[in-house]
Design a protein around this motif. Structure first.
Motif, mmCIF file in Angstrom:
data_model
loop_
_atom_site.group_PDB
_atom_site.id
_atom_site.type_symbol
_atom_site.label_atom_id
_atom_site.label_comp_id
_atom_site.label_asym_id
_atom_site.label_seq_id
_atom_site.Cartn_x
_atom_site.Cartn_y
_atom_site.Cartn_z
ATOM 1 N N LEU A 64 -38.510 -24.460 -46.415
ATOM 2 C CA LEU A 64 -37.658 -23.872 -45.405
ATOM 3 C C LEU A 64 -38.345 -23.673 -44.385
ATOM 4 O O LEU A 64 -38.173 -23.801 -43.153
ATOM 5 C CB LEU A 64 -36.435 -23.174 -45.886
ATOM 6 N N GLY A 65 -39.205 -22.594 -44.597
ATOM 7 C CA GLY A 65 -40.152 -21.979 -43.499
ATOM 8 C C GLY A 65 -41.063 -23.309 -42.889
ATOM 9 O O GLY A 65 -41.304 -22.939 -41.596
ATOM 10 N N GLY A 66 -41.492 -24.128 -43.400
ATOM 11 C CA GLY A 66 -42.056 -25.065 -43.097
ATOM 12 C C GLY A 66 -41.132 -26.046 -42.069
ATOM 13 O O GLY A 66 -41.986 -26.865 -41.319
ATOM 14 N N ALA A 67 -39.982 -25.778 -42.098
ATOM 15 C CA ALA A 67 -39.202 -26.657 -41.340
ATOM 16 C C ALA A 67 -38.602 -25.883 -40.154
ATOM 17 O O ALA A 67 -38.676 -26.358 -38.790
ATOM 18 C CB ALA A 67 -38.027 -27.201 -42.087
ATOM 19 N N VAL A 68 -38.239 -24.620 -40.481
ATOM 20 C CA VAL A 68 -37.562 -23.746 -39.319
ATOM 21 C C VAL A 68 -38.692 -23.401 -38.465
ATOM 22 O O VAL A 68 -38.315 -23.351 -37.083
ATOM 23 C CB VAL A 68 -36.990 -22.613 -40.111
ATOM 24 N N LEU A 69 -39.808 -22.842 -38.896
ATOM 25 C CA LEU A 69 -40.876 -22.456 -37.911
ATOM 26 C C LEU A 69 -41.039 -23.535 -36.985
ATOM 27 O O LEU A 69 -41.146 -23.012 -35.521
ATOM 28 C CB LEU A 69 -41.933 -21.899 -38.617
ATOM 29 N N PRO A 70 -41.760 -24.734 -37.268
ATOM 30 C CA PRO A 70 -41.714 -25.738 -36.373
ATOM 31 C C PRO A 70 -40.889 -25.893 -35.354
ATOM 32 O O PRO A 70 -40.787 -26.248 -33.960
ATOM 33 C CB PRO A 70 -42.244 -26.808 -37.042
ATOM 34 N N MET A 71 -39.558 -25.873 -35.817
ATOM 35 C CA MET A 71 -38.390 -26.057 -34.951
ATOM 36 C C MET A 71 -37.958 -25.339 -34.207
ATOM 37 O O MET A 71 -37.721 -25.270 -32.881
ATOM 38 C CB MET A 71 -37.016 -26.431 -35.899
ATOM 39 N N ALA A 72 -38.416 -23.992 -34.606
ATOM 40 C CA ALA A 72 -38.182 -22.769 -33.560
ATOM 41 C C ALA A 72 -39.045 -22.922 -32.252
ATOM 42 O O ALA A 72 -38.854 -22.599 -31.221
ATOM 43 C CB ALA A 72 -38.336 -21.302 -34.174
ATOM 44 N N ALA A 73 -40.396 -23.416 -32.653
ATOM 45 C CA ALA A 73 -41.586 -23.729 -31.624
ATOM 46 C C ALA A 73 -41.146 -24.732 -30.764
ATOM 47 O O ALA A 73 -41.189 -24.683 -29.675
ATOM 48 C CB ALA A 73 -42.791 -23.618 -32.203
ATOM 49 N N ALA A 74 -40.321 -25.707 -31.490
ATOM 50 C CA ALA A 74 -40.242 -27.140 -30.600
ATOM 51 C C ALA A 74 -39.101 -26.762 -29.639
ATOM 52 O O ALA A 74 -38.939 -27.209 -28.480
ATOM 53 C CB ALA A 74 -39.885 -28.061 -31.608
ATOM 54 N N TRP A 75 -38.262 -25.659 -30.044
ATOM 55 C CA TRP A 75 -36.857 -25.237 -29.088
ATOM 56 C C TRP A 75 -37.626 -24.812 -27.538
ATOM 57 O O TRP A 75 -37.321 -25.172 -26.718
ATOM 58 C CB TRP A 75 -35.957 -24.456 -29.578
ATOM 59 N N ARG A 76 -38.390 -23.904 -27.877
ATOM 60 C CA ARG A 76 -39.117 -23.102 -27.060
ATOM 61 C C ARG A 76 -39.951 -23.970 -26.093
ATOM 62 O O ARG A 76 -40.079 -23.890 -24.812
ATOM 63 C CB ARG A 76 -40.012 -21.961 -27.638
ATOM 64 N N LEU A 77 -40.796 -24.876 -26.841
ATOM 65 C CA LEU A 77 -41.646 -25.893 -25.859
ATOM 66 C C LEU A 77 -40.974 -26.902 -25.284
ATOM 67 O O LEU A 77 -41.601 -27.476 -24.128
ATOM 68 C CB LEU A 77 -42.854 -26.501 -26.883
ATOM 69 N N SER A 78 -39.782 -27.261 -25.730
ATOM 70 C CA SER A 78 -39.274 -28.391 -24.937
ATOM 71 C C SER A 78 -38.199 -27.940 -23.729
ATOM 72 O O SER A 78 -37.999 -28.635 -23.015
ATOM 73 C CB SER A 78 -38.173 -29.112 -25.890
ATOM 74 N N ALA A 79 -38.043 -26.512 -23.183
ATOM 75 C CA ALA A 79 -37.209 -25.957 -22.284
ATOM 76 C C ALA A 79 -37.982 -26.484 -21.000
ATOM 77 O O ALA A 79 -39.272 -26.318 -20.786
ATOM 78 C CB ALA A 79 -37.289 -24.585 -22.412
ATOM 79 N N GLY A 80 -37.018 -27.236 -20.110
ATOM 80 C CA GLY A 80 -37.711 -27.626 -18.870
ATOM 81 C C GLY A 80 -38.474 -28.943 -18.833
ATOM 82 O O GLY A 80 -39.138 -29.277 -17.957
ATOM 83 N N ARG A 81 -38.500 -29.417 -20.070
ATOM 84 C CA ARG A 81 -39.370 -30.728 -20.372
ATOM 85 C C ARG A 81 -38.723 -31.985 -20.531
ATOM 86 O O ARG A 81 -37.230 -31.826 -20.865
ATOM 87 C CB ARG A 81 -40.363 -30.637 -21.252
ATOM 88 N N ARG A 82 -38.813 -33.030 -20.364
ATOM 89 C CA ARG A 82 -37.986 -34.361 -20.559
ATOM 90 C C ARG A 82 -39.019 -35.185 -21.653
ATOM 91 O O ARG A 82 -40.046 -35.419 -21.732
ATOM 92 C CB ARG A 82 -38.306 -35.177 -19.106
ATOM 93 N N PRO A 83 -37.955 -35.563 -22.792
ATOM 94 C CA PRO A 83 -38.634 -36.237 -23.796
ATOM 95 C C PRO A 83 -39.024 -37.757 -23.141
ATOM 96 O O PRO A 83 -38.668 -38.265 -22.072
ATOM 97 C CB PRO A 83 -37.356 -36.493 -24.838
ATOM 98 N N LEU A 84 -40.198 -38.404 -24.113
ATOM 99 C CA LEU A 84 -40.492 -39.622 -23.577
ATOM 100 C C LEU A 84 -39.673 -40.840 -23.786
ATOM 101 O O LEU A 84 -39.675 -41.735 -23.000
ATOM 102 C CB LEU A 84 -41.947 -39.806 -24.498
#
Length: 145
Positions: A48-68
């Motif tokens: 669970l930690g291996g899923a939740v922690l990277p997803m939390a970081a992904a939400w932060r990093l995706s702000a203001g960006r456009r996916p490929l």
């Protein structure tokens, strides 16, 4: 097959492989996590930690960006605790506790020759298909006549 489909296929296969390698397709392993007063198995916490922690970081990093491969990232889920969230959580937890599987591991488990897993997964898919209709009826309120 376009690039989005290929990325989806590879991502899904990687997710399923991760579930199998971590043992999350074994209902006994998951039920061991839920048995906090018995033979508790804490390994699901690491998954669970291996899923939740990277997803939390992904939400932060995706702000203001456009996916490929898409016009935009999906919006973060609402942060409100309401009746549908509580009801869905209770249903999810009940099914998880009874079967030892949630949707991802259930789908990854259908390759096993176990009719009980097929029955659970088929029932889960049927419930998911019926839920939008039920939701519309619940949102409409009681029928008047």
């Amino acid at each position: 097959m376009n690039a989005r489909h290929l990325v989806g296929l590879v991502s899904g296969a990687l997710f399923g492989l991760g579930l199998m390698v971590s043992g999350m397709t074994d209902p006994a392993k998951v039920l061991g996590w839920l048995d906090v007063f018995g033979a508790w198995d804490p390994t699901l916490g690491f998954v669970l930690g291996g899923a939740v922690l990277p997803m939390a970081a992904a939400w932060r990093l995706s702000a203001g960006r456009r996916p490929l491969l898409a016009p935009r990232f999906p919006a973060p889920p609402p942060q409100v605790i309401d009746r549908p969230l509580i009801a869905g959580s209770v249903l999810f937890g009940t099914g998880w506790g009874m079967a030892g599987l949630c949707p991802g591991p259930a789908l990854a488990s259908i390759g096993y020759a176990d009719p009980r897993l097929w029955l659970f997964t088929g029932s889960m898919i049927a419930a998911m298909a019926l839920m939008p209709r039920l939701r519309r009826r619940l949102d409409a309120g009681p029928a008047t006549g």
